[in-house]
Design a protein around this motif. Structure first.
Motif, PDB file in Angstrom:
ATOM      1  N   SER A  92       0.843  -1.194   0.000  1.00  0.00           N
ATOM      2  CA  SER A  92       0.000   0.000   0.000  1.00  0.00           C
ATOM      3  C   SER A  92       0.878   1.242   0.000  1.00  0.00           C
ATOM      4  O   SER A  92       1.750   1.411   0.868  1.00  0.00           O
ATOM      5  CB  SER A  92      -0.912   0.003   1.230  1.00  0.00           C
ATOM      6  N   VAL A  93       0.682   2.121  -0.985  1.00  0.00           N
ATOM      7  CA  VAL A  93       1.441   3.375  -1.093  1.00  0.00           C
ATOM      8  C   VAL A  93       0.483   4.548  -1.233  1.00  0.00           C
ATOM      9  O   VAL A  93       0.715   5.470  -2.005  1.00  0.00           O
ATOM     10  CB  VAL A  93       2.422   3.313  -2.285  1.00  0.00           C
ATOM     11  N   GLU A  94      -0.596   4.477  -0.483  1.00  0.00           N
ATOM     12  CA  GLU A  94      -1.608   5.530  -0.585  1.00  0.00           C
ATOM     13  C   GLU A  94      -1.168   6.804   0.122  1.00  0.00           C
ATOM     14  O   GLU A  94      -1.574   7.901  -0.256  1.00  0.00           O
ATOM     15  CB  GLU A  94      -2.926   5.037   0.000  1.00  0.00           C
ATOM     16  N   THR A  95      -0.366   6.677   1.149  1.00  0.00           N
ATOM     17  CA  THR A  95       0.076   7.851   1.905  1.00  0.00           C
ATOM     18  C   THR A  95       1.599   7.976   1.846  1.00  0.00           C
ATOM     19  O   THR A  95       2.306   7.043   1.438  1.00  0.00           O
ATOM     20  CB  THR A  95      -0.374   7.753   3.372  1.00  0.00           C
ATOM     21  N   SER A  96       2.080   9.145   2.289  1.00  0.00           N
ATOM     22  CA  SER A  96       3.520   9.390   2.290  1.00  0.00           C
ATOM     23  C   SER A  96       4.281   8.448   3.222  1.00  0.00           C
ATOM     24  O   SER A  96       5.337   7.923   2.842  1.00  0.00           O
ATOM     25  CB  SER A  96       3.788  10.840   2.687  1.00  0.00           C
ATOM     26  N   PRO A  97       3.792   8.144   4.439  1.00  0.00           N
ATOM     27  CA  PRO A  97       4.503   7.166   5.289  1.00  0.00           C
ATOM     28  C   PRO A  97       4.596   5.800   4.646  1.00  0.00           C
ATOM     29  O   PRO A  97       5.606   5.105   4.829  1.00  0.00           O
ATOM     30  CB  PRO A  97       3.673   7.148   6.568  1.00  0.00           C
TER      31      PRO A  97
END
Length: 353
Positions: free
Chosen positions: A71-76
């Motif tokens: 999952s790469v939906e957010t910056s973290p």
């Protein structure tokens, strides 16, 4: 400058070599660490990649075949993914970095013992000066470096061409076979290429090691005047040493002449040699030599003796024999006891009369 180089025909002295080594000026071949790095890379491919490469490929396969699982939906999330990839890459590349580092250091230590010289790292204008750089490029060393680079290009290029040409059919077929066997094929091809490169550079490294040492010895050569000046610094100026030796002899001569009036008798031969002897049972068990000399000094001793009414005994054989075996302010050797005792008895008898 050429005349200065031509005058330096003598091999460097031990002092100049030790000074050069202390200043960090040592023979060093730049090709040796490069060759050691190539061999280290070959060791890495043969002994490390086969074991860790398969595990590294399996981990990357999960990312390539199943990207939806990450999952790469957010910056973290993106940071965690990049961190994980960097960790895997670092784990895979760390051994090769360590091997290359150890190989380069070992090649340097093999040539010269490590030492810290702060003068070598101080900034110097000649290192960044365009004029100095231009002279280095068109100097003998610059032409040698160009020749080495040309040789490496031709040798490595030729060996690589021969290896690739021999495997050209396998390289073409690799595009149509199962991708699972592709890593093994690439590894085998890389090992063959690096092996060929290492073989091609062996002669270059051996020649560069010899050339670097010969050039170092040539640069340290000295002229005869430099050798003389260094000898003066180490041993002292011969003129100064001769002057000091002359002063010491003059001082000793004055002390001898001052001691002659205390003598009991003078042995003479009759004008070439003279020995002043003193015998006093309360001072010594044997006669002591107060002074001795030849030619003018012998005449001076006899002159002082006659002025002080000291008996002068002429005995050519005894005086000449004693002159080379007696030392000033020391007792006469035992082999002369009897002869000198007879003369002392004769002198004392005359004094009593």
């Amino acid at each position: 400058m050429s005349d200065d180089k031509e005058s330096k025909t003598e091999a460097a002295s031990e002092k100049k070599i030790s000074d050069a080594v202390a200043q960090g000026n040592t023979p060093f071949s730049r090709e040796a660490p490069v060759f050691a790095s190539i061999m280290g890379l070959l060791v890495f491919l043969v002994f490390v990649v086969r074991d860790q490469g398969a595990a590294f490929v399996r981990r990357l396969t999960l990312l390539l075949e199943q990207p939806r699982n990450f999952s790469v939906e957010t910056s973290p999330d993106a940071k965690r993914l990049v961190h994980a990839l960097a960790l895997e890459m670092g784990r895979f590349l760390l051994p090769v970095l360590v091997i290359l580092l150890v190989a380069g250091i070992a090649a340097s230590i093999f040539q010269n013992a490590p030492r810290i010289v702060f003068d070598r790292i101080q900034p110097q204008w000649s290192r960044i000066s365009p004029a100095s750089g231009w002279k280095r490029i068109f100097s003998t060393q610059g032409f040698v470096e160009f020749g080495k680079s040309l040789f490496k290009f031709l040798a490595i290029g030729g060996m690589s061409f021969m290896v690739l040409r021999a495997d050209r059919y396998e390289i073409v077929d690799a595009m149509f076979v199962d991708p699972i066997g592709l890593p093994e094929f690439l590894l085998t091809l890389s090992v063959r290429l690096i092996s060929a490169v290492s073989v091609a550079t062996i002669a270059l490294v051996a020649g560069d090691l010899v050339w670097s040492r010969l050039r170092w010895q040539r640069d340290l050569r000295m002229s005869r005047q430099e050798l003389k000046d260094e000898f003066k610094q180490l041993e002292g100026d011969p003129l100064v040493k001769a002057r000091l030796r002359s002063l010491a002899q003059d001082r000793l001569r004055k002390q001898m002449m001052a001691a002659v009036p205390r003598a009991t008798m003078i042995l003479a031969n009759p004008t070439h040699y003279a020995i002043a002897l003193r015998y006093d049972q309360s001072e010594s068990d044997a006669p002591v030599v107060l002074a001795k000399g030849a030619d003018l000094i012998a005449l001076r001793i006899r002159e002082i003796a006659e002025r002080n009414r000291i008996e002068v005994v002429v005995d050519k054989a005894l005086t000449r024999a004693m002159y080379d075996h007696v030392e000033i302010n020391q007792a006469i050797p035992a082999e002369f006891y009897r002869a000198v005792a007879n003369l002392l008895v004769y002198v004392m008898t005359r004094k009593r009369r």
